[in-house]
Design an enzyme around this catalytic site. Structure first.
Site, short mmCIF file in Angstrom:
data_model
loop_
_atom_site.label_atom_id
_atom_site.label_comp_id
_atom_site.label_asym_id
_atom_site.label_seq_id
_atom_site.Cartn_x
_atom_site.Cartn_y
_atom_site.Cartn_z
N SER A 81 0.83 -1.19 0.00
CA SER A 81 0.00 0.00 0.00
C SER A 81 0.87 1.24 0.00
CB SER A 81 -0.89 0.02 1.23
OG SER A 81 -0.08 0.29 2.36
N LYS A 82 0.23 2.32 -0.36
CA LYS A 82 0.89 3.63 -0.46
C LYS A 82 1.57 4.02 0.85
CE LYS A 82 -0.62 7.13 -3.62
NZ LYS A 82 -1.78 7.50 -4.32
#
Ligand code: GLU
Length: 519
Positions: free
Chosen positions: A264-265
């Site tokens: 994820s970011k």
């Protein structure tokens, strides 16, 4: 695979932002399968969720896939900035296919496989809350299925908002399919919701549009991320209701952070563009992403693959089930390998934007306005020649060697002394260097190897004059002060490398300054 001629695979992104590395992998695996077996690879745009529309995302997506070399045969393309469609199964953008979905929904309504649902959001929310309280999986209770035909007609006539739901037959039992990656997957219809097929805005849901398009576009292999595996049984019910044959399904393993959480970011960059901007080469990214969940099979330790090699070796049966860790250290290693293999000319072309991004380079340009374009290029290529073998990313250019770009070095004169040497010993060494470099003909400055040879010979002579190895003296007595004079730094490339980059005039100037410092 028996019939390879009719292999048709697709990448079907929703243009909601930048291309995620996971999206690149999905696109790439679809592409590799088709190129390996022969067939067509299609780019279809799934834009039925109007709330998630992001301006420019479609353009960006198509450009970046193109840039990565994952070229599609059918679908949407840009021709001189104009969006065009190519292929016999278009339109390839779902918002242009609305009448088609409507047609199939009518069929499903006629056969009782789908029904109108007028339930309000309030009712649905209450229902969900009640079910959650009773620890039941939230599911629509088929309330509207019991409405009479007349009642439905009346409510439609009075323009009440509605959705259309799939009528899932609980008695249908287990839905079983053989995923090409996961193996046998099975789920009971009692666990499947009467999913919405068409929303109140008249747009189809992902499920409906995806199935209809895969069928009409004659897709033979549906290859997509694992997050869609729970949708597949729902899709199979739609295939059955519309009497469509099933394609083959392959769900790709999740991409994970090193701590095994979903990529994820929050833990780093996830967009392909972010990596390009940082100076990872597109060839590296394609190679790296290809190995996230796949390798050519037992016994192979090969890590570096060209796109052609990937095409040749790709085999869907070698895709792993378990999540693939996105290991940035491996990406760095691979990028360094790719950079090492570039010719100096190609490296220069690719490095240009990264030079311009550097403030220290712009300052250097400012101070060297007298240089011709060729002289400037020559300097940049020298920097690259010296740095190439140590670069991890193109954005690292110059970062470790600021002395290439500045004419002002600040360092203590004591740094010039090798080990216990006195300033006068240092001075003697630097004077020798100054003489030899001043006398060295201009053309000899053109080759790094020549500079190395000349300076190493002198370093050996100097060592000998001091009594050689016996006296504990080595080449450092000569090379260290020279290197510090040229760089002002504790650590740097060798003095011949630095002299090669900054050139004769500047090298001589720096040595003279060092001598002045020594007094
Ligand atoms: N539109 C879906 C996505 O955004 C496609 C999933 C599929 O390939 O079926 O990933």
């Amino acid at each position: 695979m028996s019939d390879t001629k009719n292999v048709r695979a697709r990448f079907a992104p929703s243009p909601t932002g930048q291309l995620h590395v996971g999206g690149l992998r999905t696109a790439l695996y679809n592409y590799l399968l088709v190129k390996n077996l022969g067939g067509s690879y299609i780019l279809r745009i799934e834009d039925t969720d109007q709330n998630r529309f992001v301006p420019g995302a479609l353009e960006n997506l198509i450009h970046i896939l193109d840039e990565m070399g994952v070229h599609h045969d059918e679908g949407l393309f840009f021709d001189n900035d104009v969006l065009i469609q190519k292929g016999n199964y278009g339109p390839y953008i779902q918002s242009e296919r609305l009448p088609l979905y409507r047609e199939y929904v009518e069929k499903l309504l006629e056969t009782g496989k789908a029904y109108h649902c007028f339930c309000s959001m309030t009712r649905l929310t209450t229902l969900r809350e009640e079910q959650t309280q009773k620890k039941m999986a939230p599911k629509y209770d088929k309330y509207c299925l019991s409405l009479s035909h007349e009642e439905v007609e009346e409510r439609l006539a009075s323009h009440e908002p509605y959705v259309i739901r799939l009528n899932v037959d609980e008695a249908r039992g287990e839905i079983v399919f053989d995923d090409l990656v996961r193996g046998r997957v099975s789920i009971h219809t009692k666990d499947i919701d009467d999913q919405v097929l068409m929303k109140s805005d008249g747009f189809p849901t992902y499920h409906l549009a995806n199935v209809i398009d895969d069928h009409l576009m004659k897709i033979s292999h549906v290859i997509r991320g694992e997050e869609w595996i729970s949708s597949t049984p729902k899709h199979i019910l739609i295939y059955e209701a519309l009497e469509f044959p099933l394609p083959k399904f392959a769900h790709l393993p999740l991409l994970l952070n090193p701590d095994k959480s979903k990529l994820s970011k929050r833990q780093g960059d996830v967009a392909v563009e972010d990596y390009l901007v940082k100076g990872y080469l597109k060839e590296t990214l394609v190679n790296f992403v290809a190995l996230l969940g796949w390798n050519p099979g037992a016994g192979s330790t090969q890590e570096i693959f060209t796109l052609d090699e990937l095409i040749e070796k790709f085999d869907i049966s070698q895709i792993h089930k378990s999540g693939a860790v996105f290991d940035i250290k491996k990406l760095d290693w691979m990028n360094a390998e790719y950079i090492k293999r570039l010719s100096l000319d190609v490296l220069y072309e690719q490095a240009l934007p990264f030079f311009s991004d550097k403030e220290f380079f712009r300052a250097w340009e400012e101070n060297h306005q007298q240089l011709t374009a060729d002289e400037k290029k020559d300097f940049m290529k020298r920097v690259l020649e010296i740095e190439q073998d140590r670069l991890v990313k193109l954005s690292d250019i110059g970062e470790n060697n600021p002395f290439f770009f500045t004419d002002t070095l600040t360092y203590e004169s004591a740094l010039l002394n090798w080990k216990e040497n006195t300033p006068s010993q240092t001075k003697e060494a630097l004077e020798k260097a100054l003489t030899i470099l001043t006398d060295l003909a201009d053309e000899k400055w053109q080759m790094r190897e020549v500079l190395e040879k000349v300076l190493m010979e002198e370093a050996e002579n100097h060592a000998k004059s001091l009594g050689g190895a016996e006296a504990g003296k080595g080449k450092g007595d000569f090379l260290w002060p020279l290197r510090v004079a040229l760089t002002g730094a504790q650590r740097s490339p060798s003095p011949f490398d630095v002299a090669f980059v900054i050139g004769k005039t500047e090298s001589i100037r720096r040595i003279a300054l060092a001598l002045q410092k020594l007094g």
